[in-house]
Design a protein around this motif. Structure first.
Motif, PDB file in Angstrom:
ATOM      1  N   GLY A  10       0.800  -1.215   0.000  1.00 16.05           N
ATOM      2  CA  GLY A  10       0.000   0.000   0.000  1.00 16.05           C
ATOM      3  C   GLY A  10       0.836   1.270   0.000  1.00 16.05           C
ATOM      4  N   VAL A  11       2.047   1.182  -0.563  1.00 16.94           N
ATOM      5  CA  VAL A  11       2.977   2.306  -0.618  1.00 16.94           C
ATOM      6  C   VAL A  11       2.957   2.883  -2.031  1.00 16.94           C
ATOM      7  N   HIS A  12       3.192   4.187  -2.141  1.00 16.04           N
ATOM      8  CA  HIS A  12       3.413   4.784  -3.458  1.00 16.04           C
ATOM      9  C   HIS A  12       4.631   5.690  -3.389  1.00 16.04           C
ATOM     10  N   PHE A  13       5.682   5.316  -4.095  1.00 17.07           N
ATOM     11  CA  PHE A  13       6.896   6.122  -4.172  1.00 17.07           C
ATOM     12  C   PHE A  13       6.695   7.179  -5.246  1.00 17.07           C
ATOM     13  N   GLU A  14       6.824   8.441  -4.857  1.00 18.45           N
ATOM     14  CA  GLU A  14       6.541   9.550  -5.756  1.00 18.45           C
ATOM     15  C   GLU A  14       7.757  10.055  -6.508  1.00 18.45           C
ATOM     16  N   LYS A  15       8.895  10.162  -5.815  1.00 19.04           N
ATOM     17  CA  LYS A  15      10.068  10.758  -6.438  1.00 19.04           C
ATOM     18  C   LYS A  15      11.309  10.344  -5.672  1.00 19.04           C
ATOM     19  N   ALA A  16      12.453  10.385  -6.356  1.00 19.24           N
ATOM     20  CA  ALA A  16      13.735  10.084  -5.709  1.00 19.24           C
ATOM     21  C   ALA A  16      14.779  11.071  -6.202  1.00 19.24           C
ATOM     22  N   TRP A  17      15.715  11.401  -5.316  1.00 16.89           N
ATOM     23  CA  TRP A  17      16.817  12.306  -5.617  1.00 16.89           C
ATOM     24  C   TRP A  17      18.096  11.669  -5.125  1.00 16.89           C
ATOM     25  N   ALA A  18      19.213  12.004  -5.745  1.00 16.04           N
ATOM     26  CA  ALA A  18      20.485  11.435  -5.302  1.00 16.04           C
ATOM     27  C   ALA A  18      21.615  12.451  -5.428  1.00 16.04           C
TER      28      ALA A  18
ATOM     29  N   GLU B 157       7.210   1.378   8.425  1.00 16.67           N
ATOM     30  CA  GLU B 157       7.591  -0.032   8.290  1.00 16.67           C
ATOM     31  C   GLU B 157       7.254  -0.570   6.901  1.00 16.67           C
ATOM     32  N   ALA B 158       6.131  -0.139   6.343  1.00 12.95           N
ATOM     33  CA  ALA B 158       5.753  -0.568   4.993  1.00 12.95           C
ATOM     34  C   ALA B 158       6.766  -0.042   3.970  1.00 12.95           C
ATOM     35  N   VAL B 159       7.180   1.199   4.142  1.00 14.62           N
ATOM     36  CA  VAL B 159       8.202   1.777   3.260  1.00 14.62           C
ATOM     37  C   VAL B 159       9.484   0.952   3.353  1.00 14.62           C
ATOM     38  N   GLN B 160       9.906   0.653   4.577  1.00 13.91           N
ATOM     39  CA  GLN B 160      11.148  -0.096   4.772  1.00 13.91           C
ATOM     40  C   GLN B 160      11.059  -1.505   4.170  1.00 13.91           C
ATOM     41  N   ARG B 161       9.916  -2.152   4.318  1.00 13.58           N
ATOM     42  CA  ARG B 161       9.776  -3.508   3.753  1.00 13.58           C
ATOM     43  C   ARG B 161       9.941  -3.491   2.235  1.00 13.58           C
ATOM     44  N   ILE B 162       9.364  -2.497   1.561  1.00  7.87           N
ATOM     45  CA  ILE B 162       9.511  -2.423   0.105  1.00  7.87           C
ATOM     46  C   ILE B 162      10.968  -2.160  -0.263  1.00  7.87           C
TER      47      ILE B 162
ATOM     48  N   HIS C 172      17.595  -2.258  -1.272  1.00  7.35           N
ATOM     49  CA  HIS C 172      18.221  -1.020  -0.798  1.00  7.35           C
ATOM     50  C   HIS C 172      17.443  -0.466   0.408  1.00  7.35           C
ATOM     51  N   PRO C 173      17.607  -1.106   1.580  1.00  9.01           N
ATOM     52  CA  PRO C 173      16.914  -0.630   2.777  1.00  9.01           C
ATOM     53  C   PRO C 173      17.312   0.811   3.115  1.00  9.01           C
ATOM     54  N   ALA C 174      16.358   1.547   3.645  1.00 10.66           N
ATOM     55  CA  ALA C 174      16.595   2.941   4.016  1.00 10.66           C
ATOM     56  C   ALA C 174      17.368   3.022   5.324  1.00 10.66           C
ATOM     57  N   SER C 175      18.231   4.022   5.425  1.00 12.57           N
ATOM     58  CA  SER C 175      18.954   4.287   6.659  1.00 12.57           C
ATOM     59  C   SER C 175      18.078   5.033   7.655  1.00 12.57           C
ATOM     60  N   GLU C 176      17.197   5.887   7.144  1.00 12.88           N
ATOM     61  CA  GLU C 176      16.299   6.691   7.955  1.00 12.88           C
ATOM     62  C   GLU C 176      14.967   6.833   7.219  1.00 12.88           C
TER      63      GLU C 176
END
Length: 82
Positions: free
Chosen positions: A34-42, A59-64, A70-74
Motif C-alpha cells: 500500500g505504498v506509493h513512491f513519488e520521487k527520488a533524488w540522489a 515499516e511498509a516503506v522499509q519492507r519495500i 536497498h533498505p533505508a537508513s532513515e
C-alpha cells in the motif's frame, strides 16, 4: 496515508540510470504494502539518496525498500508541507 521522506546512505557514485532502476524496483512491488513512491533524488558525491512516498507506515516503506535490495537508513514522516 502519511507522507514519508526516507534517506539512504552509502550509495557513492550512483548514476541516474541506477537511481531509476532502484526506483522502478520499488514501483514494481509498492502496491503489495500500500505504498506509493513519488520521487527520488540522489547526490552521487556524498552517496545520499532521498525518496518521497505515501504509505500506511514507515515499516511498509522499509519492507519495500528492503525487498528491492536497498533498505533505508532513515525514514521520516512529513507532517507539514507547503
Amino acid at each position: 496515508m502519511t507522507t514519508f521522506m526516507d534517506v539512504h546512505h552509502g550509495m557513492v557514485g550512483i548514476t541516474a540510470e541506477q537511481l531509476k532502476e532502484a526506483h522502478n524496483a520499488d514501483l514494481a512491488i509498492e502496491g503489495e504494502e500500500g505504498v506509493h513512491f513519488e520521487k527520488a533524488w540522489a547526490d552521487p558525491v556524498s552517496g545520499t539518496v532521498y525518496c518521497l512516498s505515501e504509505a500506511p507506515s514507515a515499516e511498509a516503506v522499509q519492507r519495500i525498500h528492503a525487498r528491492s535490495g536497498h533498505p533505508a537508513s532513515e525514514i521520516h514522516p512529513v507532517a507539514l508541507s507547503i
